[in-house]
Motif scaffolding. Structure first.
Motif, PDB file in Angstrom:
ATOM      1  N   GLY A 151       0.809  -1.217   0.000  1.00 17.00           N
ATOM      2  CA  GLY A 151       0.000   0.000   0.000  1.00 17.00           C
ATOM      3  C   GLY A 151       0.841   1.265   0.000  1.00 17.00           C
ATOM      4  O   GLY A 151       0.487   2.249   0.640  1.00 17.00           O
ATOM      5  N   VAL A 152       1.991   1.228  -0.706  1.00 15.50           N
ATOM      6  CA  VAL A 152       2.876   2.396  -0.733  1.00 15.50           C
ATOM      7  C   VAL A 152       2.749   3.128  -2.066  1.00 15.50           C
ATOM      8  O   VAL A 152       2.375   2.532  -3.082  1.00 15.50           O
ATOM      9  N   GLU A 153       3.086   4.395  -2.040  1.00 17.81           N
ATOM     10  CA  GLU A 153       3.057   5.200  -3.265  1.00 17.81           C
ATOM     11  C   GLU A 153       4.267   4.837  -4.142  1.00 17.81           C
ATOM     12  O   GLU A 153       5.272   4.324  -3.657  1.00 17.81           O
ATOM     13  N   GLU A 154       4.155   5.175  -5.430  1.00 17.01           N
ATOM     14  CA  GLU A 154       5.208   4.789  -6.380  1.00 17.01           C
ATOM     15  C   GLU A 154       6.596   5.336  -6.026  1.00 17.01           C
ATOM     16  O   GLU A 154       7.583   4.594  -6.136  1.00 17.01           O
ATOM     17  N   PRO A 155       6.745   6.615  -5.564  1.00 13.93           N
ATOM     18  CA  PRO A 155       8.104   7.091  -5.242  1.00 13.93           C
ATOM     19  C   PRO A 155       8.803   6.247  -4.176  1.00 13.93           C
ATOM     20  O   PRO A 155       9.991   5.925  -4.311  1.00 13.93           O
ATOM     21  N   LEU A 156       8.073   5.867  -3.108  1.00 10.46           N
ATOM     22  CA  LEU A 156       8.676   5.035  -2.066  1.00 10.46           C
ATOM     23  C   LEU A 156       8.968   3.638  -2.611  1.00 10.46           C
ATOM     24  O   LEU A 156      10.029   3.065  -2.332  1.00 10.46           O
ATOM     25  N   ALA A 157       8.045   3.098  -3.402  1.00 12.31           N
ATOM     26  CA  ALA A 157       8.255   1.766  -3.981  1.00 12.31           C
ATOM     27  C   ALA A 157       9.508   1.751  -4.858  1.00 12.31           C
ATOM     28  O   ALA A 157      10.314   0.818  -4.790  1.00 12.31           O
ATOM     29  N   ARG A 158       9.679   2.808  -5.645  1.00 12.56           N
ATOM     30  CA  ARG A 158      10.875   2.878  -6.508  1.00 12.56           C
ATOM     31  C   ARG A 158      12.147   3.020  -5.670  1.00 12.56           C
ATOM     32  O   ARG A 158      13.188   2.452  -6.011  1.00 12.56           O
ATOM     33  N   ALA A 159      12.068   3.774  -4.575  1.00 15.82           N
ATOM     34  CA  ALA A 159      13.228   3.923  -3.681  1.00 15.82           C
ATOM     35  C   ALA A 159      13.588   2.583  -3.047  1.00 15.82           C
ATOM     36  O   ALA A 159      14.770   2.252  -2.883  1.00 15.82           O
ATOM     37  N   MET A 160      12.571   1.794  -2.709  1.00 21.14           N
ATOM     38  CA  MET A 160      12.817   0.475  -2.125  1.00 21.14           C
ATOM     39  C   MET A 160      13.504  -0.446  -3.133  1.00 21.14           C
ATOM     40  O   MET A 160      14.421  -1.196  -2.788  1.00 21.14           O
ATOM     41  N   LEU A 161      13.079  -0.380  -4.387  1.00 19.03           N
ATOM     42  CA  LEU A 161      13.727  -1.193  -5.425  1.00 19.03           C
ATOM     43  C   LEU A 161      15.159  -0.722  -5.665  1.00 19.03           C
ATOM     44  O   LEU A 161      16.075  -1.531  -5.815  1.00 19.03           O
ATOM     45  N   ALA A 162      15.344   0.593  -5.679  1.00 15.86           N
ATOM     46  CA  ALA A 162      16.673   1.153  -5.966  1.00 15.86           C
ATOM     47  C   ALA A 162      17.680   0.816  -4.874  1.00 15.86           C
ATOM     48  O   ALA A 162      18.885   0.773  -5.124  1.00 15.86           O
ATOM     49  N   ALA A 163      17.192   0.575  -3.659  1.00 14.32           N
ATOM     50  CA  ALA A 163      18.086   0.276  -2.537  1.00 14.32           C
ATOM     51  C   ALA A 163      18.615  -1.155  -2.593  1.00 14.32           C
ATOM     52  O   ALA A 163      19.533  -1.512  -1.860  1.00 14.32           O
ATOM     53  N   GLN A 164      18.035  -1.973  -3.477  1.00 18.17           N
ATOM     54  CA  GLN A 164      18.459  -3.371  -3.582  1.00 18.17           C
ATOM     55  C   GLN A 164      19.361  -3.568  -4.806  1.00 18.17           C
ATOM     56  O   GLN A 164      19.466  -2.697  -5.665  1.00 18.17           O
ATOM     57  N   ALA A 165      19.987  -4.726  -4.840  1.00 20.92           N
ATOM     58  CA  ALA A 165      20.802  -5.079  -6.014  1.00 20.92           C
ATOM     59  C   ALA A 165      19.911  -5.093  -7.255  1.00 20.92           C
ATOM     60  O   ALA A 165      18.700  -5.317  -7.167  1.00 20.92           O
ATOM     61  N   SER A 166      20.522  -4.874  -8.406  1.00 15.67           N
ATOM     62  CA  SER A 166      19.746  -4.897  -9.646  1.00 15.67           C
ATOM     63  C   SER A 166      19.332  -6.333  -9.982  1.00 15.67           C
ATOM     64  O   SER A 166      19.916  -7.308  -9.483  1.00 15.67           O
ATOM     65  N   ARG A 167      18.341  -6.431 -10.820  1.00 23.74           N
ATOM     66  CA  ARG A 167      17.895  -7.753 -11.289  1.00 23.74           C
ATOM     67  C   ARG A 167      19.061  -8.501 -11.939  1.00 23.74           C
ATOM     68  O   ARG A 167      19.249  -9.704 -11.726  1.00 23.74           O
ATOM     69  N   GLU A 168      19.863  -7.772 -12.701  1.00 23.52           N
ATOM     70  CA  GLU A 168      21.009  -8.391 -13.398  1.00 23.52           C
ATOM     71  C   GLU A 168      22.027  -8.948 -12.405  1.00 23.52           C
ATOM     72  O   GLU A 168      22.571 -10.035 -12.598  1.00 23.52           O
ATOM     73  N   ALA A 169      22.289  -8.195 -11.327  1.00 23.90           N
ATOM     74  CA  ALA A 169      23.260  -8.638 -10.318  1.00 23.90           C
ATOM     75  C   ALA A 169      22.777  -9.905  -9.619  1.00 23.90           C
ATOM     76  O   ALA A 169      23.562 -10.812  -9.334  1.00 23.90           O
ATOM     77  N   ARG A 170      21.474  -9.968  -9.337  1.00 22.23           N
ATOM     78  CA  ARG A 170      20.934 -11.171  -8.696  1.00 22.23           C
ATOM     79  C   ARG A 170      21.046 -12.377  -9.623  1.00 22.23           C
ATOM     80  O   ARG A 170      21.453 -13.466  -9.215  1.00 22.23           O
ATOM     81  N   LEU A 171      20.673 -12.179 -10.884  1.00 27.17           N
ATOM     82  CA  LEU A 171      20.715 -13.295 -11.835  1.00 27.17           C
ATOM     83  C   LEU A 171      22.150 -13.771 -12.066  1.00 27.17           C
ATOM     84  O   LEU A 171      22.395 -14.964 -12.268  1.00 27.17           O
ATOM     85  N   ALA A 172      23.094 -12.847 -12.010  1.00 22.82           N
ATOM     86  CA  ALA A 172      24.508 -13.221 -12.190  1.00 22.82           C
ATOM     87  C   ALA A 172      24.992 -14.096 -11.038  1.00 22.82           C
ATOM     88  O   ALA A 172      25.921 -14.897 -11.201  1.00 22.82           O
ATOM     89  N   ARG A 173      24.364 -13.956  -9.871  1.00 23.46           N
ATOM     90  CA  ARG A 173      24.771 -14.726  -8.683  1.00 23.46           C
ATOM     91  C   ARG A 173      24.047 -16.071  -8.596  1.00 23.46           C
ATOM     92  O   ARG A 173      24.402 -16.926  -7.788  1.00 23.46           O
ATOM     93  N   ALA A 174      23.020 -16.259  -9.430  1.00 19.36           N
ATOM     94  CA  ALA A 174      22.135 -17.424  -9.295  1.00 19.36           C
ATOM     95  C   ALA A 174      22.757 -18.716  -9.830  1.00 19.36           C
ATOM     96  O   ALA A 174      23.382 -18.718 -10.883  1.00 19.36           O
ATOM     97  N   ASP A 175      22.569 -19.796  -9.076  1.00 20.57           N
ATOM     98  CA  ASP A 175      22.796 -21.142  -9.602  1.00 20.57           C
ATOM     99  C   ASP A 175      21.506 -21.660 -10.233  1.00 20.57           C
ATOM    100  O   ASP A 175      21.537 -22.436 -11.189  1.00 20.57           O
ATOM    101  N   ASP A 176      20.383 -21.242  -9.659  1.00 18.91           N
ATOM    102  CA  ASP A 176      19.065 -21.669 -10.133  1.00 18.91           C
ATOM    103  C   ASP A 176      18.131 -20.467 -10.107  1.00 18.91           C
ATOM    104  O   ASP A 176      18.286 -19.573  -9.276  1.00 18.91           O
TER     105      ASP A 176
END
Length: 203
Positions: A151-176
């Motif tokens: 139930g958060v507004e888009e600016p906070l939601a985007r800030a929460m995503l930006a504070a985490q590793a990128s999708r690419e970084a996670r996939l690069a670390r994945a075995d599965d």
């Protein structure tokens, strides 16, 4: 005992995937749940948070003021680092303790799952893990699910995503990888396939 780290971006479906593994009898250690336990009233971590962030960090009943703290840490990277320095070493120590307890069971489970939202960001768990499983979905869908779920507004939601590793970084670390853009049945199918894989690797 094989140890699998489960990660993914916020609102990617980690808890759903973890519960599907748990329904197969796999022990699940969830670092988010450990973090919640560490900040209950009377715990040293909560006292330290109040000392570092001030009285606004606590609600009137003495519990953690989560909405206030969330706004604060996603608006201020230095504040987020302070919170992480309080919680992360304690969480990791508890994960290690629980893994040791599982290994001492007779017989120990074939494998255990550790849910670690910030697995890629911290790098603190690498020595404890044998494999990394990433729950993946496109960022626009992740953003939409996060706003709906919390139930958060888009600016906070985007800030929460930006504070985490990128999708690419996670996939690069994945075995599965589990793709969570589809139907629940599809998710179950992927979990069952990986459950057989991990049980086989453990054997």
């Amino acid at each position: 005992m094989l140890v699998v780290g489960l990660t993914g971006g916020v609102a990617s479906g980690k808890s759903t995937v973890a519960s599907l593994f748990a329904s197969d009898g796999v022990p699940v250690i969830d670092t988010d749940l450990i973090a919640r336990e560490l900040v209950t009233p009377g715990q040293p971590a909560l006292a330290e948070i109040a000392a570092r962030f001030g009285p606004d960090a606590l609600s009137t009943d003495g519990t953690l003021n989560r909405p206030w703290l969330r706004q604060r840490i996603f608006a201020d990277e230095a504040a987020r680092k302070v919170l992480e320095s309080i919680l992360h070493p304690r969480i990791r120590a508890e994960v290690q303790r629980r893994l040791e307890a599982l290994r001492l069971q007779t017989p120990p489970p074939a494998y255990a799952l550790v849910v670690i939202p910030l697995l890629v960001e911290t790098g603190a768990y690498d020595a404890l893990l044998d494999r990394v499983l990433v729950v993946d979905l496109p960022e626009d869908l992740q953003l939409q699910r996060l706003m709906t779920r919390d139930g958060v507004e888009e600016p906070l939601a985007r800030a929460m995503l930006a504070a985490q590793a990128s999708r690419e970084a996670r996939l690069a670390r994945a075995d599965d990888v589990i793709n969570n853009r589809g139907a629940p049945d599809d998710l179950m199918e992927q979990v069952e396939r990986l459950h057989r894989l991990y049980a086989g690797l453990a054997a």
